[in-house]
Design a protein around this motif. Sequence first.
Motif, short mmCIF file in Angstrom:
data_model
loop_
_atom_site.label_atom_id
_atom_site.label_comp_id
_atom_site.label_asym_id
_atom_site.label_seq_id
_atom_site.Cartn_x
_atom_site.Cartn_y
_atom_site.Cartn_z
N ARG A 102 0.98 -1.08 0.22
CA ARG A 102 0.17 0.06 0.32
C ARG A 102 1.08 1.28 0.37
O ARG A 102 2.31 1.33 0.28
CB ARG A 102 -0.83 0.16 1.40
CG ARG A 102 -0.26 0.13 2.31
CD ARG A 102 -0.97 -0.21 4.06
NE ARG A 102 -2.01 -1.63 3.79
CZ ARG A 102 -2.91 -1.98 4.45
NH1 ARG A 102 -3.34 -0.22 5.11
NH2 ARG A 102 -3.44 -3.09 4.25
N ASP A 103 0.06 2.32 -0.62
CA ASP A 103 0.47 3.35 -0.81
C ASP A 103 0.76 4.42 0.75
O ASP A 103 -0.54 4.45 1.23
CB ASP A 103 0.13 4.53 -1.67
CG ASP A 103 0.69 3.96 -2.47
OD1 ASP A 103 1.86 2.73 -2.95
OD2 ASP A 103 -0.14 4.54 -3.73
N PHE A 104 1.51 5.27 1.45
CA PHE A 104 1.24 6.02 2.77
C PHE A 104 1.91 7.27 2.92
O PHE A 104 1.64 8.09 3.62
CB PHE A 104 2.19 4.70 3.85
CG PHE A 104 3.60 4.87 3.80
CD1 PHE A 104 4.35 5.79 4.67
CD2 PHE A 104 3.87 4.08 3.15
CE1 PHE A 104 5.63 5.52 3.90
CE2 PHE A 104 5.72 4.03 3.01
CZ PHE A 104 6.46 4.96 3.55
N ILE A 233 2.42 -2.07 9.34
CA ILE A 233 2.02 -1.18 7.59
C ILE A 233 0.52 -0.39 8.43
O ILE A 233 0.61 0.61 8.16
CB ILE A 233 1.98 -2.23 7.22
CG1 ILE A 233 3.31 -2.65 6.38
CG2 ILE A 233 1.01 -1.85 5.61
CD1 ILE A 233 3.44 -3.72 5.25
N LEU A 236 1.04 3.32 10.61
CA LEU A 236 1.63 4.33 9.53
C LEU A 236 0.18 4.80 8.94
O LEU A 236 0.27 5.70 8.69
CB LEU A 236 2.18 3.47 7.92
CG LEU A 236 3.76 3.20 8.59
CD1 LEU A 236 4.13 2.31 6.98
CD2 LEU A 236 4.15 4.00 9.17
N SER A 237 -1.20 4.89 8.89
CA SER A 237 -2.31 5.02 8.66
C SER A 237 -2.90 5.73 9.71
O SER A 237 -3.69 6.07 9.50
CB SER A 237 -2.94 4.05 7.96
OG SER A 237 -2.54 3.32 6.27
N GLN A 242 0.39 9.45 10.51
CA GLN A 242 0.39 10.80 9.94
C GLN A 242 1.11 11.46 9.85
O GLN A 242 1.60 12.65 9.69
CB GLN A 242 -1.07 10.55 9.31
CG GLN A 242 -1.05 9.15 8.33
CD GLN A 242 -0.77 9.12 7.26
OE1 GLN A 242 -0.40 10.56 6.79
NE2 GLN A 242 0.09 7.85 6.51
N LYS A 252 0.08 13.25 1.81
CA LYS A 252 -0.57 12.03 2.24
C LYS A 252 -0.45 11.55 1.11
O LYS A 252 -0.43 12.07 0.10
CB LYS A 252 -2.47 12.86 2.19
CG LYS A 252 -2.34 13.78 3.75
CD LYS A 252 -2.62 12.41 4.79
CE LYS A 252 -3.02 13.25 6.14
NZ LYS A 252 -2.89 13.30 7.22
#
Length: 253
Positions: A102-104, A233, A236-237, A242, A252
């Motif tokens: 996933r992109d973070f 992971i 990180l969300s 963030q 973002k």
Amino acid sequence: MRTPRLASRLASIVLALALPVGATAQQLTVSAAASLTDAFKEIGAKFEASKPGATVRFNFAASGVLLQQISQGAPVDVFASADQETMDRAVHQKLIDTATRRDFATNSLVLIEPAQGGAGIKTLQDLTGPNVKKIAVGKTATVPVGRYTREALEAAKLWAPLEPRFVQADSVRQVLDYVSRGEAEAGFVYRTDAAVMGDKVRVVLTATGHTPVSYPIAVAAGSKEKTLAKDFIAFLSTEQAQAVLVRFGFGKP
């Protein structure tokens, strides 16, 4: 008759035997792009605080170098790259669990010069001037910022004319070091890296004409701590993580 000290020792032994194996010591190894160094160190500490008994060990380097290490059998649980291309290569080589990718975060490519005694660069075209003898760039084969730089300069039709002036760097942080020490009159780094040395380098401009800078992350296929890796992971969300990324200048996903 048991003494209080003996009873205490026996209780400790019983408690230790009752605990699941590994419950008190889990180590997570995260290989991450050099530009994530400062933000990830802080995020790692917050993650450890949320997971008693877990420790995070970081390995920071250019994304391509990290991928080579993983392909050669380095024990890695999580891989975070500064570009999609390197992560795509990891997929092709079956080195990550694609379901966890996933992109973070996102970033920007900027041109910098020394804060003191710089050449007074204002545009990309100024890089062709006589005052600019050395331009620090990441190695395009292994350093994502080098590929973003090449795309930006090729879009401006300046890559070939400037190539004789390039000083090749092994990571974006090495580019930053070259410019901050005055060993190069200019260099291309991420905005977040320039902010780390805001007293030693000056951002001249934000480059355009390149692939958007985005950061993917995934669990390494050979991880022995897959659950903990997925937890990192997911962390990180969170608002906590963030907020750290934003404070260090990341955008973002």
